[in-house]
Design a protein around this motif. Structure first.
Motif, mmCIF file in Angstrom:
data_model
loop_
_atom_site.group_PDB
_atom_site.id
_atom_site.type_symbol
_atom_site.label_atom_id
_atom_site.label_comp_id
_atom_site.label_asym_id
_atom_site.label_seq_id
_atom_site.Cartn_x
_atom_site.Cartn_y
_atom_site.Cartn_z
ATOM 1 N N SER A 493 -5.439 9.704 -3.309
ATOM 2 C CA SER A 493 -4.997 9.568 -1.914
ATOM 3 C C SER A 493 -4.910 8.097 -1.505
ATOM 4 O O SER A 493 -3.981 7.691 -0.789
ATOM 5 C CB SER A 493 -5.970 10.317 -0.989
ATOM 6 O OG SER A 493 -5.999 11.691 -1.289
ATOM 7 N N ALA A 494 -5.876 7.298 -1.961
ATOM 8 C CA ALA A 494 -5.847 5.864 -1.641
ATOM 9 C C ALA A 494 -4.632 5.189 -2.268
ATOM 10 O O ALA A 494 -3.994 4.329 -1.650
ATOM 11 C CB ALA A 494 -7.134 5.198 -2.126
ATOM 12 N N LEU A 495 -4.296 5.575 -3.500
ATOM 13 C CA LEU A 495 -3.128 4.994 -4.167
ATOM 14 C C LEU A 495 -1.832 5.375 -3.456
ATOM 15 O O LEU A 495 -0.894 4.577 -3.405
ATOM 16 C CB LEU A 495 -3.090 5.454 -5.623
ATOM 17 C CG LEU A 495 -4.157 4.853 -6.536
ATOM 18 C CD1 LEU A 495 -4.150 5.535 -7.903
ATOM 19 C CD2 LEU A 495 -3.967 3.349 -6.694
ATOM 20 N N THR A 496 -1.770 6.581 -2.891
ATOM 21 C CA THR A 496 -0.597 6.971 -2.104
ATOM 22 C C THR A 496 -0.390 6.005 -0.943
ATOM 23 O O THR A 496 0.731 5.562 -0.667
ATOM 24 C CB THR A 496 -0.760 8.410 -1.573
ATOM 25 O OG1 THR A 496 -0.779 9.310 -2.672
ATOM 26 C CG2 THR A 496 0.397 8.784 -0.646
ATOM 27 N N THR A 497 -1.469 5.658 -0.263
ATOM 28 C CA THR A 497 -1.387 4.701 0.845
ATOM 29 C C THR A 497 -0.896 3.341 0.362
ATOM 30 O O THR A 497 -0.068 2.690 1.021
ATOM 31 C CB THR A 497 -2.769 4.539 1.508
ATOM 32 O OG1 THR A 497 -3.257 5.829 1.910
ATOM 33 C CG2 THR A 497 -2.681 3.636 2.727
ATOM 34 N N VAL A 498 -1.384 2.904 -0.790
ATOM 35 C CA VAL A 498 -0.967 1.607 -1.344
ATOM 36 C C VAL A 498 0.523 1.617 -1.665
ATOM 37 O O VAL A 498 1.265 0.687 -1.301
ATOM 38 C CB VAL A 498 -1.783 1.284 -2.618
ATOM 39 C CG1 VAL A 498 -1.190 0.087 -3.347
ATOM 40 C CG2 VAL A 498 -3.230 1.005 -2.264
ATOM 41 N N PHE A 499 1.008 2.649 -2.334
ATOM 42 C CA PHE A 499 2.424 2.710 -2.720
ATOM 43 C C PHE A 499 3.338 2.842 -1.498
ATOM 44 O O PHE A 499 4.444 2.288 -1.486
ATOM 45 C CB PHE A 499 2.654 3.871 -3.690
ATOM 46 C CG PHE A 499 2.020 3.655 -5.037
ATOM 47 C CD1 PHE A 499 2.167 2.455 -5.714
ATOM 48 C CD2 PHE A 499 1.246 4.645 -5.629
ATOM 49 C CE1 PHE A 499 1.582 2.242 -6.949
ATOM 50 C CE2 PHE A 499 0.648 4.453 -6.865
ATOM 51 C CZ PHE A 499 0.816 3.247 -7.525
ATOM 52 N N LEU A 500 2.908 3.552 -0.466
ATOM 53 C CA LEU A 500 3.714 3.646 0.756
ATOM 54 C C LEU A 500 3.794 2.293 1.460
ATOM 55 O O LEU A 500 4.828 1.952 2.038
ATOM 56 C CB LEU A 500 3.121 4.703 1.696
ATOM 57 C CG LEU A 500 3.326 6.168 1.277
ATOM 58 C CD1 LEU A 500 2.607 7.100 2.247
ATOM 59 C CD2 LEU A 500 4.815 6.517 1.211
ATOM 60 N N SER A 501 2.722 1.533 1.405
ATOM 61 C CA SER A 501 2.736 0.176 1.985
ATOM 62 C C SER A 501 3.734 -0.704 1.238
ATOM 63 O O SER A 501 4.489 -1.471 1.851
ATOM 64 C CB SER A 501 1.339 -0.439 1.924
ATOM 65 O OG SER A 501 0.401 0.353 2.623
ATOM 66 N N GLY A 502 3.741 -0.589 -0.103
ATOM 67 C CA GLY A 502 4.718 -1.334 -0.895
ATOM 68 C C GLY A 502 6.138 -0.912 -0.583
ATOM 69 O O GLY A 502 7.059 -1.743 -0.514
ATOM 70 N N THR A 503 6.357 0.375 -0.348
ATOM 71 C CA THR A 503 7.686 0.882 0.006
ATOM 72 C C THR A 503 8.179 0.256 1.297
ATOM 73 O O THR A 503 9.347 -0.154 1.409
ATOM 74 C CB THR A 503 7.637 2.418 0.148
ATOM 75 O OG1 THR A 503 7.196 3.002 -1.074
ATOM 76 C CG2 THR A 503 9.009 2.963 0.502
ATOM 77 N N ALA A 504 7.309 0.173 2.294
ATOM 78 C CA ALA A 504 7.690 -0.391 3.588
ATOM 79 C C ALA A 504 8.146 -1.847 3.446
ATOM 80 O O ALA A 504 9.132 -2.272 4.067
ATOM 81 C CB ALA A 504 6.521 -0.295 4.563
ATOM 82 N N LEU A 505 7.464 -2.616 2.613
ATOM 83 C CA LEU A 505 7.845 -4.014 2.407
ATOM 84 C C LEU A 505 9.200 -4.120 1.709
ATOM 85 O O LEU A 505 10.020 -4.990 2.051
ATOM 86 C CB LEU A 505 6.772 -4.735 1.591
ATOM 87 C CG LEU A 505 5.457 -5.001 2.326
ATOM 88 C CD1 LEU A 505 4.418 -5.586 1.373
ATOM 89 C CD2 LEU A 505 5.672 -5.948 3.506
ATOM 90 N N LEU A 506 9.463 -3.258 0.734
ATOM 91 C CA LEU A 506 10.753 -3.285 0.037
ATOM 92 C C LEU A 506 11.898 -2.908 0.982
ATOM 93 O O LEU A 506 13.003 -3.448 0.866
ATOM 94 C CB LEU A 506 10.720 -2.346 -1.162
ATOM 95 C CG LEU A 506 9.813 -2.772 -2.322
ATOM 96 C CD1 LEU A 506 9.808 -1.711 -3.417
ATOM 97 C CD2 LEU A 506 10.258 -4.106 -2.912
ATOM 98 N N VAL A 507 11.656 -1.999 1.900
ATOM 99 C CA VAL A 507 12.679 -1.637 2.903
ATOM 100 C C VAL A 507 12.993 -2.854 3.770
ATOM 101 O O VAL A 507 14.161 -3.133 4.075
ATOM 102 C CB VAL A 507 12.202 -0.454 3.766
ATOM 103 C CG1 VAL A 507 13.133 -0.247 4.960
ATOM 104 C CG2 VAL A 507 12.139 0.822 2.935
ATOM 105 N N LEU A 508 11.977 -3.599 4.175
ATOM 106 C CA LEU A 508 12.191 -4.807 4.970
ATOM 107 C C LEU A 508 13.017 -5.825 4.194
ATOM 108 O O LEU A 508 13.932 -6.462 4.746
ATOM 109 C CB LEU A 508 10.845 -5.404 5.378
ATOM 110 C CG LEU A 508 10.882 -6.729 6.152
ATOM 111 C CD1 LEU A 508 11.689 -6.584 7.438
ATOM 112 C CD2 LEU A 508 9.465 -7.219 6.452
ATOM 113 N N ALA A 509 12.714 -6.003 2.909
ATOM 114 C CA ALA A 509 13.484 -6.930 2.070
ATOM 115 C C ALA A 509 14.938 -6.497 1.971
ATOM 116 O O ALA A 509 15.852 -7.328 1.988
ATOM 117 C CB ALA A 509 12.852 -7.020 0.682
ATOM 118 N N LEU A 510 15.177 -5.195 1.871
ATOM 119 C CA LEU A 510 16.552 -4.673 1.818
ATOM 120 C C LEU A 510 17.324 -5.028 3.081
ATOM 121 O O LEU A 510 18.471 -5.485 3.012
ATOM 122 C CB LEU A 510 16.518 -3.152 1.640
ATOM 123 C CG LEU A 510 17.848 -2.413 1.834
ATOM 124 C CD1 LEU A 510 18.876 -2.855 0.800
ATOM 125 C CD2 LEU A 510 17.635 -0.902 1.763
#
Length: 542
Positions: A493-510
């Motif tokens: 569950s903690a890793l899910t939170t980490v990967f979703l945080s990374g997803t949000a940053l990649l969307v911003l970069a896009l």
């Protein structure tokens, strides 16, 4: 060096690629095995520091070497980078505890920063911006190949040999790379008119160190609102202000502020920062899922990450060729980011090894499309005599993004894991907790086992965990198994939170990528006056 013969350029590129591969393979070979090394040396709470110190020292080395290589040429710095890296690798194998490993990895980071900054800038010296697309793709493919070989070999080594050989096995390659660079790379005379910006270098270093330490310690060693954390950020802000004042007066600044009047350079560096923060911060925890949640050995963990590297090798090589052929680059980044986002989302919700493999393939394809672009945009937007410092600025922002990303994601990981463990304990109920406590008080061995299961470190050494289970009485094993399952669920569950945080940053970069102003890739390193005027427009986004 653009006037050199094609044969000589090819020989030099072989030498550069050899040096890069030596640096890259020594980094990737450790990645899969690091959880096991931490389990052996101890110090799980310092796990991110092994990565953070490497990126911190490489970041500082990268930016300082950029301007110096514009003055003295690239050759002496690539050679010194190889020497630093070899010393750090050799000493890392003798580490007796986590603190020695962190120190020696810091020395390796200095070497890596020097090698990478000098290597990418040397490509700019040798080839026109239009030709660089192909060679940038090749260099990305080198990273990809090292990512294919490294994790798998690292996992096998740590399963079958003493872990110190992870750092020693490729030292002969470093010697070969040193000899190749020494023999093939041309020496460039020093630019006598250029002076060294000692004060700028000092205050830039003093800005970077407390800034990265603040992000690394906040939320783990110190609270975000603690005096120590605020003090580090305040010190970074003060040194940044002094650095800006120094650079405004410097004759030959280590990081010219005029670079950031160029909107292409500024926006590319910001995107590189955000991209690496999301990517590095999240991907560094992939072995935790594969080894900790799924219970895969380090050897087979390397096979899980291999598809990402293979996809990146193939796609980056193709992307580089298409950039050289068409002279266009923006569309590849715009296409690559959504694919990376899709891959990261799959990671967030993966519940099996096969889903992890699919996520790796998707993410690797997106990485191969987007990764080669932003070094090209920066190099194409500046004058040839600014190649070193411009490339260093690009590497600086990427490295800082990666370092801060690892630190912030580490905080997210720790906090999320703690919350999920507390929720799981609450769900067990007071009677269940009391029963476990009573059993532990009557059995010292069980008490020691429960203490070991307070964090994910126990899940990262599967042989030790199996040995522990086998050594316990049959009536106590279900209690420990319950704790292990609870820890696995919390970690997942903690890793899910980490990967979703990374997803949000990649969307911003896009989103930011759409605002990059694309200009044609030059077919020569000589910049026409009219084009130079266009490329030095003040910051604006259209």
């Amino acid at each position: 060096m653009e006037e050199l013969s094609h044969k000589r350029k090819l020989s030099i590129m072989i030498a550069i690629i050899g040096a890069m591969f030596f640096s890259a393979i020594n980094q990737t070979i450790v990645s899969t095995a690091m959880p096991r090394i931490i389990a052996i040396l101890g110090g799980m709470e310092y796990y991110t520091w092994v990565i953070t110190i490497y990126m911190l020292t490489s970041t500082i080395a990268t930016v300082l070497v950029g301007k110096l290589s514009d003055i003295y040429g690239r050759k002496p710095f690539i050679l010194s980078g190889i020497v630093f890296f070899m010393i750090g690798a050799f000493l890392s194998g003798f580490s007796k505890d986590i603190f020695q490993l962190i120190t020696y990895r810091g020395i390796q980071g200095i070497g890596a920063g020097i090698i990478m900054s000098s290597a990418f800038t040397a490509v700019g010296d040798l080839f026109s911006p239009r030709e660089r697309g192909k060679w940038t793709g090749v260099m990305m493919a080198v990273f990809g190949f090292s990512s294919v070989l490294g994790p798998t070999l690292g996992g096998w080594l740590v399963d079958n040999m003493p872990w110190k050989w992870l750092f020693w096995i490729f030292l002969p390659l470093g010697i070969v790379a040193f000899i190749m660079i020494l023999a093939l790379f041309p020496k460039v005379p020093r630019k006598e008119s250029e002076s060294i910006d000692y004060w700028g270098s000092l205050f830039l270093t003093l800005t970077i160190v407390p800034l990265l330490l603040g992000f690394s310690w906040a939320g783990t060693k110190y609270a975000w609102g603690s005096a120590q954390t605020i003090g580090l950020f305040a010190a970074a802000a003060v040194f940044l202000l002094i650095f800006i004042l120094v650079e405004m007066r410097a004759k030959s600044p280590v990081l010219p502020l005029s670079l950031f009047r160029n909107d292409i350079v500024t926006l590319s560096n910001v995107i590189g920062f955000i991209m690496n923060a999301g990517m590095m911060g999240a991907l560094i925890y992939l072995p935790f899922f594969v080894q900790g949640v799924e219970g895969i050995s380090p050897t087979y963990s390397g096979y899980v990450t291999m598809p990402m590297s293979l996809a990146m090798v193939f796609v980056s090589a193709m992307t580089g060729r298409m950039i050289t052929k068409t002279g266009k680059y923006k569309k590849f980044a715009v296409l690559g980011f959504p694919i990376m986002v899709a891959g990261m989302l799959i990671m967030a919700y993966m519940d099996s090894v096969w889903m992890a493999v699919i996520a790796m393939i998707v993410f690797g394809a997106g990485l191969g499309l987007g990764m080669p672009v932003f070094s090209l945009t920066v190099q194409n937007a500046v004058k040839p005599n600014e190649l070193g410092v411009a490339t260093a600025s690009s590497q600086l922002f990427r490295n800082m993004g990666g370092t801060i990303g690892v630190a912030v994601m580490g905080t997210i990981m720790t906090t999320s894991l703690k919350n999920h463990m507390q929720s799981a304990a609450a769900a067990t109920g007071s009677s269940g907790t009391a029963n476990i406590a009573n059993l532990a008080s009557a059995n010292p061995k069980l008490a020691a086992s429960l203490k070991d299961l307070q964090g994910p470190q126990a899940l990262l050494d599967q042989p030790k965990l199996k040995e522990l289970m086998a050594s316990l009485p049959a009536d106590i094993q279900p209690v420990i198994q319950h704790m292990v399952d609870m820890l696995k669920d919390s970690l997942s569950s903690a890793l899910t939170t980490v990967f979703l945080s990374g997803t949000a940053l990649l969307v911003l970069a896009l989103v930011l990528t759409f605002f990059i102003r694309e200009i044609p890739l030059r077919t020569s390193n000589k910049m026409p006056e009219a084009e130079r005027a266009v490329q030095q427009e003040p910051v604006s986004i259209h």
